[in-house]
Design an enzyme around this catalytic site. Structure first.
Site, mmCIF file in Angstrom:
data_model
loop_
_atom_site.group_PDB
_atom_site.id
_atom_site.type_symbol
_atom_site.label_atom_id
_atom_site.label_comp_id
_atom_site.label_asym_id
_atom_site.label_seq_id
_atom_site.Cartn_x
_atom_site.Cartn_y
_atom_site.Cartn_z
ATOM 1 N N TYR A 12 0.877 -1.174 0.000
ATOM 2 C CA TYR A 12 0.000 0.000 0.000
ATOM 3 C C TYR A 12 0.911 1.219 0.000
ATOM 4 C CZ TYR A 12 -4.115 -2.819 1.194
ATOM 5 O OH TYR A 12 -5.144 -3.722 1.167
ATOM 6 N N TYR A 36 -7.200 -5.497 9.814
ATOM 7 C CA TYR A 36 -6.978 -6.024 8.464
ATOM 8 C C TYR A 36 -7.275 -7.523 8.400
ATOM 9 C CZ TYR A 36 -5.149 -5.950 3.742
ATOM 10 O OH TYR A 36 -5.036 -6.021 2.370
HETATM 11 C C1 PHB Z 1 -7.094 -6.924 -4.635
HETATM 12 O O1 PHB Z 1 -7.947 -6.817 -5.532
HETATM 13 O O2 PHB Z 1 -6.185 -7.770 -4.681
HETATM 14 C C2 PHB Z 1 -7.162 -5.979 -3.494
HETATM 15 C C3 PHB Z 1 -8.114 -4.973 -3.485
HETATM 16 C C4 PHB Z 1 -8.174 -4.099 -2.404
HETATM 17 C C5 PHB Z 1 -7.285 -4.240 -1.358
HETATM 18 C C6 PHB Z 1 -6.360 -5.255 -1.361
HETATM 19 C C7 PHB Z 1 -6.285 -6.125 -2.438
HETATM 20 O O3 PHB Z 1 -7.326 -3.374 -0.303
#
Ligand code: PHB
Ligand code: RFL
Length: 392
Positions: free
Chosen positions: A201, A384
């Site tokens: 991120y 998370y």
């Molecule tokens: C994903 O599509 O892999 C994805 C989307 C949003 C997130 C994390 C992963 O926060």
């Protein structure tokens, strides 16, 4: 046609509910406006909380997820040129996430239902919910041009944010809580090995970026773009250039490959209360949506239907409607926890068009504290992987 539960929508919520009910011996019929191929190929979520993965396992639909999903015990936060790991394993007592595409779960759930001979009616249209305030609701629709009606005891509205179920509830019953964000996500799927083992991120002065993946050979990447951006303005070369700029860190490099799919998704927070009226129960995106930054949407959808399945099971076994009456309240505690977490992650990681240099410094201060303080990173980690309430 008659059944116990009519389920509107064959996304993760509707299909998982049908699966959980069938394990309890409760009959349902699922109706879906799209084709089977469309719902099986729609690329959306990718991150499963520990509790979601455990539920899929416990209900016999986790085999492919276990063999093909990628278990992760951390994510990376990248900002100010530095890269920082949030160690979920160490901070949450060994919990983690599984990266496994939403459409794979949809395929697994469709396969198990059809192999058991239970119905999913695809490509229905003109869906209308009737008599939802009575003990004898029904759903009428067109299938291959023929008018059909399902008489039932309860209806599950699992038809997503743009479905018809929520709007079937009379005016004045629901209160909507909403926030729109002044940006969107441009997402791509690319045939290239992910350049990081864990999700990254990234906060950057040009906007947020995210590196995710679907398999050892397929990367999923996102860029923050203005809310009214058009995908036609983003040729592949521009997308890679922007990803390279935002994700850059020291000697690390982002590998590029052919883009196999791309699209832009709006970002919104939305909740309606209550999530039920009479014999209609709303689950998943039909009742609430979150911006994808916290990876919570599909996980919430699966938790809603797990609560609904328990309540419907108690009702059909003994006629006891206590759990059904408490359905909305039971879901909303978790829904609002995820709303707050998703809003927080979104606010910390994106550039807002009206924000100034002071605001940017505050975001960097929050990020620096989040990766430095054990308390702060534990808070991120436990949300998370999926916050489990200490009190019931
Ligand atoms: C994903 O599509 O892999 C994805 C989307 C949003 C997130 C994390 C992963 O926060
Ligand atoms: P869905 O998946 O929208 O399914 C609803 C289904 O109902 C059908 N339908 C109807 N059927 C019959 N009659 C009608 N009138 C109908 N109207 C609609 C639709 O065709 C569809 O098949 O809702 P559901 O089941 O509640 O599932 C919710 C999830 O899809 C959603 O929350 C997630 O995709 C959100 N999300 C993420 N969630 C996560 O948990 N982890 C993630 O990593 C994550 N990443 C994301 C995401 C969503 C994204 N987008 C595209 C908004 C990433 C993105 C980019």
């Amino acid at each position: 046609m008659r059944t116990q539960v009519a389920i509107v929508g064959a996304g993760p919520a509707g299909l998982m509910l049908a699966h959980l009910l069938s394990l309890e011996g409760i009959e349902s019929i699922v109706i879906e406006s799209r084709t089977r191929a469309y719902v099986e190929q729609r690329v959306r979520a990718g991150v499963l909380e520990q509790g979601t993965a455990d539920l899929l396992d416990a209900t016999g639909v986790g085999a492919r997820m276990r063999s093909q999903g990628l278990v992760h015990h951390g994510i990376r936060l990248r900002f100010g040129g530095g890269d920082h790991r949030i160690d979920f394993g160490a901070l949450t007592g060994g919990r983690g996430i599984i990266v496994y595409g939403q459409q794979e779960i949809v395929q697994d759930l469709i396969a198990i239902r059809l192999s058991a001979g239970h119905p999913i009616l695809f490509e229905v249209s003109d869906v209308r919910l009737r008599d939802i305030e009575t003990p004898h609701p029904s759903v009428s629709f067109l299938l291959d041009g023929a008018a059909m009606t399902i008489e039932c005891d309860a209806i599950a509205g699992c038809d997503g944010f743009h479905g018809v179920s929520r709007d079937s509830i009379p005016d004045g019953v629901l209160t909507a809580y909403e926030r729109e964000y002044p940006f969107a996500w441009l997402g791509i799927l690319a045939s290239v090995a992910p350049s990081s083992e864990e999700l990254i991120y990234c906060y950057h002065e040009r906007g947020f970026a995210l590196l995710s993946m679907r398999s050892p050979t397929v990367s999923r990447l996102y860029l923050q773009v203005p809310a009214d951006e058009r995908i036609g303005d983003w040729p592949d070369a521009r997308i890679w250039e922007e990803l390279q700029t935002r994700l850059a860190a020291g000697a690390w490099s982002l590998a590029e490959g052919p883009i196999i799919e791309k699209g832009i998704s709006a970002m919104r927070s939305f909740v309606v209360e209550p999530m039920q009226f009479g014999r209609l129960f709303l689950s998943g995106d039909a009742a609430h949506i979150v911006p994808p930054t916290g990876a919570k949407g599909m996980n919430l959808a699966i938790r809603d239907v797990s609560i609904l399945s328990d309540a419907l099971t108690a009702f059909f076994r003994s006629g006891d409607a206590t759990l059904l009456g408490a359905y909305s309240t039971s879901c909303l505690r978790r829904v609002w926890r995820a709303q707050q977490f998703s809003w927080w992650m979104t606010s910390m990681l994106h550039r807002f068009p009206d924000s100034d240099a002071y605001q940017a410094r505050l975001q960097l201060a929050q990020l620096a504290y989040t990766v430095d303080s054990r308390v702060a990173c534990t808070s991120l980690a436990e949300n998370y992987v999926g916050y489990e309430w200490a009190t019931s």
